[in-house]
Motif scaffolding. Structure first.
Motif, PDB file in Angstrom:
ATOM      1  N   ARG A  10      42.037  39.329  52.330  1.00 16.78           N
ATOM      2  CA  ARG A  10      43.041  40.284  51.861  1.00 16.78           C
ATOM      3  C   ARG A  10      42.412  41.161  50.793  1.00 16.78           C
ATOM      4  O   ARG A  10      41.386  40.816  50.199  1.00 16.78           O
ATOM      5  CB  ARG A  10      44.250  39.551  51.291  1.00 16.78           C
ATOM      6  N   PRO A  11      43.063  42.309  50.514  1.00 14.90           N
ATOM      7  CA  PRO A  11      42.580  43.123  49.402  1.00 14.90           C
ATOM      8  C   PRO A  11      42.711  42.371  48.080  1.00 14.90           C
ATOM      9  O   PRO A  11      43.646  41.591  47.894  1.00 14.90           O
ATOM     10  CB  PRO A  11      43.512  44.345  49.413  1.00 14.90           C
ATOM     11  N   GLU A  12      41.790  42.619  47.194  1.00 10.63           N
ATOM     12  CA  GLU A  12      41.842  42.056  45.850  1.00 10.63           C
ATOM     13  C   GLU A  12      43.085  42.579  45.127  1.00 10.63           C
ATOM     14  O   GLU A  12      43.480  43.726  45.308  1.00 10.63           O
ATOM     15  CB  GLU A  12      40.587  42.496  45.087  1.00 10.63           C
ATOM     16  N   THR A  13      43.681  41.730  44.304  1.00  9.89           N
ATOM     17  CA  THR A  13      44.770  42.152  43.423  1.00  9.89           C
ATOM     18  C   THR A  13      44.280  42.050  41.981  1.00  9.89           C
ATOM     19  O   THR A  13      43.235  41.441  41.710  1.00  9.89           O
ATOM     20  CB  THR A  13      46.016  41.262  43.590  1.00  9.89           C
ATOM     21  N   SER A  14      45.048  42.594  41.056  1.00 11.33           N
ATOM     22  CA  SER A  14      44.661  42.518  39.646  1.00 11.33           C
ATOM     23  C   SER A  14      44.569  41.066  39.179  1.00 11.33           C
ATOM     24  O   SER A  14      43.774  40.747  38.295  1.00 11.33           O
ATOM     25  CB  SER A  14      45.627  43.319  38.778  1.00 11.33           C
ATOM     26  N   ALA A  15      45.337  40.184  39.775  1.00 10.25           N
ATOM     27  CA  ALA A  15      45.286  38.766  39.408  1.00 10.25           C
ATOM     28  C   ALA A  15      43.992  38.086  39.842  1.00 10.25           C
ATOM     29  O   ALA A  15      43.685  36.982  39.385  1.00 10.25           O
ATOM     30  CB  ALA A  15      46.480  38.028  40.018  1.00 10.25           C
ATOM     31  N   ASP A  16      43.228  38.737  40.710  1.00 12.52           N
ATOM     32  CA  ASP A  16      41.991  38.153  41.245  1.00 12.52           C
ATOM     33  C   ASP A  16      40.756  38.472  40.419  1.00 12.52           C
ATOM     34  O   ASP A  16      39.675  37.956  40.701  1.00 12.52           O
ATOM     35  CB  ASP A  16      41.736  38.670  42.670  1.00 12.52           C
ATOM     36  N   ARG A  17      40.878  39.308  39.434  1.00  7.07           N
ATOM     37  CA  ARG A  17      39.681  39.810  38.743  1.00  7.07           C
ATOM     38  C   ARG A  17      38.788  38.698  38.192  1.00  7.07           C
ATOM     39  O   ARG A  17      37.574  38.741  38.361  1.00  7.07           O
ATOM     40  CB  ARG A  17      40.059  40.791  37.648  1.00  7.07           C
ATOM     41  N   GLU A  18      39.389  37.718  37.563  1.00  8.66           N
ATOM     42  CA  GLU A  18      38.591  36.619  37.005  1.00  8.66           C
ATOM     43  C   GLU A  18      37.905  35.830  38.120  1.00  8.66           C
ATOM     44  O   GLU A  18      36.729  35.473  38.023  1.00  8.66           O
ATOM     45  CB  GLU A  18      39.480  35.692  36.165  1.00  8.66           C
ATOM     46  N   GLY A  19      38.623  35.564  39.194  1.00 12.18           N
ATOM     47  CA  GLY A  19      38.047  34.841  40.328  1.00 12.18           C
ATOM     48  C   GLY A  19      36.937  35.619  41.002  1.00 12.18           C
ATOM     49  O   GLY A  19      35.921  35.049  41.409  1.00 12.18           O
ATOM     50  N   PRO A  49      40.189  51.113  45.620  1.00 12.60           N
ATOM     51  CA  PRO A  49      40.862  49.833  45.401  1.00 12.60           C
ATOM     52  C   PRO A  49      41.231  49.082  46.680  1.00 12.60           C
ATOM     53  O   PRO A  49      41.272  47.857  46.686  1.00 12.60           O
ATOM     54  CB  PRO A  49      42.097  50.188  44.586  1.00 12.60           C
ATOM     55  N   ASP A  50      41.454  49.794  47.756  1.00 12.81           N
ATOM     56  CA  ASP A  50      41.811  49.106  49.000  1.00 12.81           C
ATOM     57  C   ASP A  50      40.595  48.618  49.776  1.00 12.81           C
ATOM     58  O   ASP A  50      40.734  48.085  50.874  1.00 12.81           O
ATOM     59  CB  ASP A  50      42.716  49.984  49.873  1.00 12.81           C
ATOM     60  N   LEU A  51      39.396  48.761  49.199  1.00 11.95           N
ATOM     61  CA  LEU A  51      38.181  48.279  49.852  1.00 11.95           C
ATOM     62  C   LEU A  51      37.451  47.240  48.994  1.00 11.95           C
ATOM     63  O   LEU A  51      36.234  47.111  49.030  1.00 11.95           O
ATOM     64  CB  LEU A  51      37.259  49.445  50.209  1.00 11.95           C
ATOM     65  N   ARG A  92      27.683  29.469  54.267  1.00 14.17           N
ATOM     66  CA  ARG A  92      27.366  29.031  55.633  1.00 14.17           C
ATOM     67  C   ARG A  92      28.561  28.366  56.325  1.00 14.17           C
ATOM     68  O   ARG A  92      28.408  27.503  57.169  1.00 14.17           O
ATOM     69  CB  ARG A  92      26.159  28.114  55.650  1.00 14.17           C
ATOM     70  N   GLN A  93      29.762  28.804  55.927  1.00 12.27           N
ATOM     71  CA  GLN A  93      30.983  28.287  56.553  1.00 12.27           C
ATOM     72  C   GLN A  93      31.848  29.402  57.133  1.00 12.27           C
ATOM     73  O   GLN A  93      32.974  29.160  57.547  1.00 12.27           O
ATOM     74  CB  GLN A  93      31.794  27.482  55.533  1.00 12.27           C
ATOM     75  N   GLY A  94      31.346  30.633  57.104  1.00 10.42           N
ATOM     76  CA  GLY A  94      32.068  31.745  57.698  1.00 10.42           C
ATOM     77  C   GLY A  94      32.867  32.593  56.735  1.00 10.42           C
ATOM     78  O   GLY A  94      33.427  33.620  57.144  1.00 10.42           O
ATOM     79  N   ALA A  95      32.948  32.202  55.470  1.00  9.88           N
ATOM     80  CA  ALA A  95      33.739  32.980  54.503  1.00  9.88           C
ATOM     81  C   ALA A  95      33.150  34.366  54.291  1.00  9.88           C
ATOM     82  O   ALA A  95      33.887  35.366  54.237  1.00  9.88           O
ATOM     83  CB  ALA A  95      33.846  32.232  53.171  1.00  9.88           C
ATOM     84  N   GLY A  96      31.838  34.443  54.172  1.00 12.82           N
ATOM     85  CA  GLY A  96      31.186  35.734  53.968  1.00 12.82           C
ATOM     86  C   GLY A  96      31.396  36.657  55.156  1.00 12.82           C
ATOM     87  O   GLY A  96      31.752  37.828  54.998  1.00 12.82           O
ATOM     88  N   ALA A  97      31.191  36.135  56.343  1.00  6.05           N
ATOM     89  CA  ALA A  97      31.386  36.946  57.554  1.00  6.05           C
ATOM     90  C   ALA A  97      32.834  37.411  57.663  1.00  6.05           C
ATOM     91  O   ALA A  97      33.108  38.563  58.019  1.00  6.05           O
ATOM     92  CB  ALA A  97      30.979  36.159  58.793  1.00  6.05           C
ATOM     93  N   ALA A  98      33.774  36.545  57.340  1.00  9.39           N
ATOM     94  CA  ALA A  98      35.191  36.905  57.433  1.00  9.39           C
ATOM     95  C   ALA A  98      35.540  38.034  56.471  1.00  9.39           C
ATOM     96  O   ALA A  98      36.231  38.989  56.847  1.00  9.39           O
ATOM     97  CB  ALA A  98      36.066  35.683  57.149  1.00  9.39           C
ATOM     98  N   VAL A  99      35.054  37.960  55.238  1.00  8.21           N
ATOM     99  CA  VAL A  99      35.400  38.986  54.257  1.00  8.21           C
ATOM    100  C   VAL A  99      34.682  40.302  54.565  1.00  8.21           C
ATOM    101  O   VAL A  99      35.242  41.380  54.370  1.00  8.21           O
ATOM    102  CB  VAL A  99      35.180  38.479  52.815  1.00  8.21           C
ATOM    103  N   VAL A 100      33.460  40.232  55.096  1.00  6.22           N
ATOM    104  CA  VAL A 100      32.765  41.458  55.488  1.00  6.22           C
ATOM    105  C   VAL A 100      33.496  42.127  56.645  1.00  6.22           C
ATOM    106  O   VAL A 100      33.749  43.336  56.623  1.00  6.22           O
ATOM    107  CB  VAL A 100      31.283  41.187  55.841  1.00  6.22           C
ATOM    108  N   ALA A 102      36.612  41.919  57.408  1.00  3.31           N
ATOM    109  CA  ALA A 102      37.896  42.431  56.914  1.00  3.31           C
ATOM    110  C   ALA A 102      37.717  43.740  56.151  1.00  3.31           C
ATOM    111  O   ALA A 102      38.478  44.696  56.366  1.00  3.31           O
ATOM    112  CB  ALA A 102      38.577  41.384  56.029  1.00  3.31           C
ATOM    113  N   VAL A 103      36.734  43.829  55.273  1.00  4.49           N
ATOM    114  CA  VAL A 103      36.561  45.050  54.486  1.00  4.49           C
ATOM    115  C   VAL A 103      36.049  46.189  55.372  1.00  4.49           C
ATOM    116  O   VAL A 103      36.424  47.353  55.181  1.00  4.49           O
ATOM    117  CB  VAL A 103      35.693  44.806  53.229  1.00  4.49           C
ATOM    118  N   LEU A 104      35.227  45.873  56.374  1.00  4.48           N
ATOM    119  CA  LEU A 104      34.778  46.911  57.308  1.00  4.48           C
ATOM    120  C   LEU A 104      35.948  47.436  58.133  1.00  4.48           C
ATOM    121  O   LEU A 104      36.056  48.644  58.388  1.00  4.48           O
ATOM    122  CB  LEU A 104      33.669  46.395  58.216  1.00  4.48           C
TER     123      LEU A 104
END
Length: 172
Positions: A10-19, A49-51, A92-100, A102-104
């Motif tokens: 999902r897109p980052e929210t302001s609450a995600d900044r620290e994470g 912001p939406d990317l 190596r569990q697919g998280a990186g591929a999933a987020v890439v 999604a943003v693409l």
């Protein structure tokens, strides 16, 4: 470690900044990428912001992050994918591929044409990236040709050749 295919992105929210900062700081040897994201946030000419996307672990914490910002090829608007970061426990569990992916897809939905990435030539071709030099696109600094890659989002082969101009925060 098992490959997880159900990453919530999902897109980052302001609450995600620290994470987001924590993922970038943990994924790299220094916190330079985390500080880069913060600097890009402050650049209205670069920040889209939406990317800025996250992938959540099953417990809802941020496991991975991918950012696309505005850059240019000479004077033609383009996008830069950087950084892409995954917490070490989720690599190596697919998280990186999933987020890439999604943003693409979000960039494609915005009708953007071109995304550039300086990265591992074994990793990014799975998303459709090819050597940027195939389009006559080059960075303004020395990097191995195979590491500077381009993805034409709209499927056309016609993109403007030239030199990549990154936002000032990149320091290049």
């Amino acid at each position: 470690m098992s490959l997880t295919t159900d990453w919530t992105t999902r897109p980052e929210t302001s609450a995600d900044r620290e994470g987001v900062y924590g993922v970038n700081a943990a994924a790299f040897e220094t916190d330079a990428e985390a500080r880069l994201v913060d600097a890009l946030r402050e650049d209205p000419g670069a920040w889209l912001p939406d990317l800025s996307y996250v992938a959540e672990a099953p417990d809802g914490t941020i496991a991975a992050y991918a950012l696309i910002t505005r850059c240019h090829v000479d004077e033609v608007p383009a996008l830069a994918l950087a950084p892409v970061a995954v917490l070490p426990d989720h690599q190596r569990q697919g998280a990186g591929a999933a987020v890439v992916r999604a943003v693409l897809e979000a960039a494609r939905a915005r009708r953007e044409r071109l995304v550039l990435v300086l990265g591992h030539p074994e990793y990014y071709p799975r998303f459709g990236f090819v050597r940027a030099s195939e389009y006559g696109i080059r960075p303004g600094f020395e990097v191995p040709d195979e590491a500077m890659m381009a993805l034409v989002l709209d499927g056309s082969a016609a993109v403007a050749p030239g030199t990549i101009r990154y936002p000032a925060a990149f320091g290049v």
